[in-house]
Design a protein around this motif. Structure first.
Motif, mmCIF file in Angstrom:
data_model
loop_
_atom_site.group_PDB
_atom_site.id
_atom_site.type_symbol
_atom_site.label_atom_id
_atom_site.label_comp_id
_atom_site.label_asym_id
_atom_site.label_seq_id
_atom_site.Cartn_x
_atom_site.Cartn_y
_atom_site.Cartn_z
ATOM 1 N N LEU A 113 0.835 -1.192 0.000
ATOM 2 C CA LEU A 113 0.000 0.000 0.000
ATOM 3 C C LEU A 113 0.871 1.245 0.000
ATOM 4 O O LEU A 113 2.068 1.180 0.300
ATOM 5 C CB LEU A 113 -0.914 0.002 1.238
ATOM 6 N N LYS A 114 0.262 2.406 -0.274
ATOM 7 C CA LYS A 114 1.081 3.619 -0.419
ATOM 8 C C LYS A 114 1.595 4.149 0.916
ATOM 9 O O LYS A 114 2.471 5.009 0.937
ATOM 10 C CB LYS A 114 0.320 4.702 -1.174
ATOM 11 N N ASN A 115 1.056 3.652 2.049
ATOM 12 C CA ASN A 115 1.613 4.028 3.352
ATOM 13 C C ASN A 115 2.619 2.979 3.839
ATOM 14 O O ASN A 115 2.891 2.862 5.030
ATOM 15 C CB ASN A 115 0.506 4.230 4.377
ATOM 16 N N ASN A 116 3.129 2.200 2.876
ATOM 17 C CA ASN A 116 4.199 1.210 3.095
ATOM 18 C C ASN A 116 3.782 -0.029 3.875
ATOM 19 O O ASN A 116 4.628 -0.855 4.218
ATOM 20 C CB ASN A 116 5.414 1.859 3.780
ATOM 21 N N LYS A 117 2.502 -0.191 4.164
ATOM 22 C CA LYS A 117 2.051 -1.444 4.743
ATOM 23 C C LYS A 117 1.971 -2.476 3.622
ATOM 24 O O LYS A 117 1.751 -2.140 2.456
ATOM 25 C CB LYS A 117 0.681 -1.281 5.406
ATOM 26 N N SER A 118 2.129 -3.746 3.967
ATOM 27 C CA SER A 118 2.064 -4.790 2.944
ATOM 28 C C SER A 118 1.457 -6.050 3.530
ATOM 29 O O SER A 118 1.419 -6.243 4.751
ATOM 30 C CB SER A 118 3.449 -5.075 2.372
ATOM 31 N N PHE A 119 0.969 -6.893 2.642
ATOM 32 C CA PHE A 119 0.401 -8.183 3.028
ATOM 33 C C PHE A 119 0.548 -9.135 1.856
ATOM 34 O O PHE A 119 0.843 -8.720 0.726
ATOM 35 C CB PHE A 119 -1.062 -8.043 3.457
ATOM 36 N N SER A 120 0.347 -10.421 2.104
ATOM 37 C CA SER A 120 0.475 -11.414 1.044
ATOM 38 C C SER A 120 -0.902 -11.875 0.580
ATOM 39 O O SER A 120 -1.881 -11.836 1.333
ATOM 40 C CB SER A 120 1.283 -12.613 1.529
ATOM 41 N N CYS A 121 -0.963 -12.322 -0.669
ATOM 42 C CA CYS A 121 -2.241 -12.746 -1.247
ATOM 43 C C CYS A 121 -1.969 -13.791 -2.327
ATOM 44 O O CYS A 121 -1.104 -13.591 -3.184
ATOM 45 C CB CYS A 121 -2.965 -11.543 -1.841
ATOM 46 N N ASP A 122 -2.718 -14.889 -2.293
ATOM 47 C CA ASP A 122 -2.552 -15.890 -3.347
ATOM 48 C C ASP A 122 -3.491 -15.586 -4.506
ATOM 49 O O ASP A 122 -4.343 -14.704 -4.427
ATOM 50 C CB ASP A 122 -2.785 -17.303 -2.804
ATOM 51 N N SER A 123 -3.350 -16.332 -5.575
ATOM 52 C CA SER A 123 -4.095 -16.044 -6.806
ATOM 53 C C SER A 123 -5.567 -16.415 -6.728
ATOM 54 O O SER A 123 -6.339 -16.083 -7.630
ATOM 55 C CB SER A 123 -3.448 -16.775 -7.986
ATOM 56 N N ASN A 124 -5.981 -17.077 -5.666
ATOM 57 C CA ASN A 124 -7.382 -17.479 -5.524
ATOM 58 C C ASN A 124 -8.152 -16.618 -4.531
ATOM 59 O O ASN A 124 -9.323 -16.880 -4.250
ATOM 60 C CB ASN A 124 -7.463 -18.947 -5.072
ATOM 61 N N THR A 125 -7.508 -15.589 -3.995
ATOM 62 C CA THR A 125 -8.117 -14.744 -2.974
ATOM 63 C C THR A 125 -8.158 -13.299 -3.447
ATOM 64 O O THR A 125 -7.219 -12.816 -4.082
ATOM 65 C CB THR A 125 -7.316 -14.836 -1.652
ATOM 66 N N THR A 126 -9.240 -12.597 -3.136
ATOM 67 C CA THR A 126 -9.320 -11.191 -3.526
ATOM 68 C C THR A 126 -8.417 -10.349 -2.633
ATOM 69 O O THR A 126 -8.063 -10.737 -1.515
ATOM 70 C CB THR A 126 -10.754 -10.648 -3.418
ATOM 71 N N ILE A 127 -8.061 -9.187 -3.144
ATOM 72 C CA ILE A 127 -7.192 -8.272 -2.394
ATOM 73 C C ILE A 127 -7.806 -7.931 -1.042
ATOM 74 O O ILE A 127 -7.147 -7.956 -0.008
ATOM 75 C CB ILE A 127 -6.956 -6.990 -3.213
ATOM 76 N N PHE A 128 -9.103 -7.631 -1.050
ATOM 77 C CA PHE A 128 -9.764 -7.237 0.201
ATOM 78 C C PHE A 128 -9.724 -8.364 1.233
ATOM 79 O O PHE A 128 -9.391 -8.134 2.399
ATOM 80 C CB PHE A 128 -11.214 -6.824 -0.066
ATOM 81 N N GLU A 129 -10.079 -9.559 0.825
ATOM 82 C CA GLU A 129 -10.138 -10.679 1.770
ATOM 83 C C GLU A 129 -8.763 -11.006 2.337
ATOM 84 O O GLU A 129 -8.613 -11.290 3.530
ATOM 85 C CB GLU A 129 -10.745 -11.912 1.097
ATOM 86 N N ALA A 130 -7.750 -10.971 1.490
ATOM 87 C CA ALA A 130 -6.393 -11.256 1.962
ATOM 88 C C ALA A 130 -5.944 -10.206 2.978
ATOM 89 O O ALA A 130 -5.344 -10.532 4.007
ATOM 90 C CB ALA A 130 -5.429 -11.295 0.787
ATOM 91 N N ALA A 131 -6.235 -8.947 2.687
ATOM 92 C CA ALA A 131 -5.870 -7.875 3.615
ATOM 93 C C ALA A 131 -6.577 -8.060 4.954
ATOM 94 O O ALA A 131 -5.960 -7.973 6.019
ATOM 95 C CB ALA A 131 -6.218 -6.519 3.010
#
Length: 329
Positions: free
Chosen positions: A6-24
């Protein structure tokens, strides 16, 4: 597994079967959202680096937005590492949604096709929410979303403004069958339409139809707050087609500097106040939009028009918050 930054330098991981929102969300990062069904635009985000695919077909984004790499975080799945032009909600505490029983306490007609419904809870429910959020109300197999119209400190009873839609299944219940003491289930709280901290001088609220409900809740919360708003100016623009469509005025909001403008899109000859579209009326008030934060709730058409118009007139894009009302039969 892909890395999402994210632009405030936070980060998270996400696999190809999960939406960005759900992974976050699973990793404790909450992004802007509302319907979570790819039907509104609350979770709109621009992809600065990387690529995504849609989980389901959406009809919300324009071809121009897609070309500019805008996606809906509730619907986009990564196919590479991503950099997103968005921040999370920071330290805002969102109460966990749950399903609770409720009963109709009162029903009141407030306009030609709008009723005010008050629901009450069992004494031990202790339902918590942030002023401006919404819930899903369920009667049998029918579920519809409604914004809470009262401030969050009033949580033993909740108010809702409900509009009648022709051939609407839930509308038929509300306007033909509903009566005091009817039992409903309620799911919530939901959404991220609520007041944010801001150093901006002007705070504009823009509402059409029953989109006034969450704005009313936020204004009541401001009225009840111990914060010092001496250096802020609040503006409320409420749009309706006809004079008889107005169902609430901020008469009891006295502790903040609030300018109220009712606006008719179809005025009669005796109407001497503002007319046209609410977003156009805002520009006529000579408000410095570069020093402004906006909260808009109502029809998606109004919201999209207002956002485009205000940004073109110096409003910082990240200072526009919205909650679109989407009709469902």
């Amino acid at each position: 597994m892909f890395d999402i930054k994210l632009k405030n330098n936070k980060s998270f991981s996400c696999d190809s079967n999960t939406t960005i929102f759900e992974a976050a969300k699973k990793q404790g990062i909450v992004l802007e959202h509302s319907c979570l069904t790819a039907r509104c635009r609350s979770c709109l985000v621009k992809v600065l680096e990387g690529s995504t695919v849609d989980a389901q077909k959406e009809l919300v984004l324009s071809n121009e937005e897609k070309e500019q790499k805008f996606v809906l975080s509730c619907n986009a799945k990564p196919v590479s590492n991503l950099v997103l032009d968005i921040e999370d909600l920071g330290d805002i505490l969102l109460h966990e949604k749950r399903i609770v029983p409720s009963k109709i306490n009162a029903i009141e007609k407030v306009a030609k096709d709008i009723i005010k419904v008050v629901l009450r809870f069992p004494p031990t429910t202790n339902f918590k929410f942030i002023s401006g959020q919404y819930v899903n109300l369920m009667k049998g197999n029918i579920k519809r979303s409604y914004s809470i119209a009262n401030k969050s400190r009033d949580n033993s009873k909740l108010e809702f403004y409900i509009k009648k839609y022709e051939n609407g299944l839930m509308s038929n219940y509300w306007f033909e069958e509903a009566k005091p003491n009817d039992l409903l289930r309620m799911e919530g709280p939901l959404g991220t339409f609520f007041l944010r901290e801001s150093k901006k001088r002007n705070i504009i609220f823009l509402a059409t139809g029953t989109g006034l409900a969450p704005v009313k809740a936020i204004l009541e919360q401001l009225e009840d707050s111990n914060q010092d708003f001496t250096n802020k100016v609040f503006w409320l623009f409420v749009g309706a087609r006809h004079k008889e469509d107005f169902f609430w005025e901020p008469k009891e909001i006295r502790n903040i500097n609030l300018n109220f403008f009712p606006v008719l899109s179809r005025p009669t000859k005796d109407w001497e106040k503002d007319h046209g579209y609410v977003q156009d009326v805002v520009l006529k008030k000579d408000i410095n939009l570069s020093d402004t934060q906006v909260y808009a709730c109502g029809s998606n058409q109004m919201i999209e028009s207002a956002k485009k118009l205000f940004i073109e007139n110096s409003l910082p894009e990240e200072q526009f918050y919205s909650d679109a009302f989407i009709c469902t039969n």
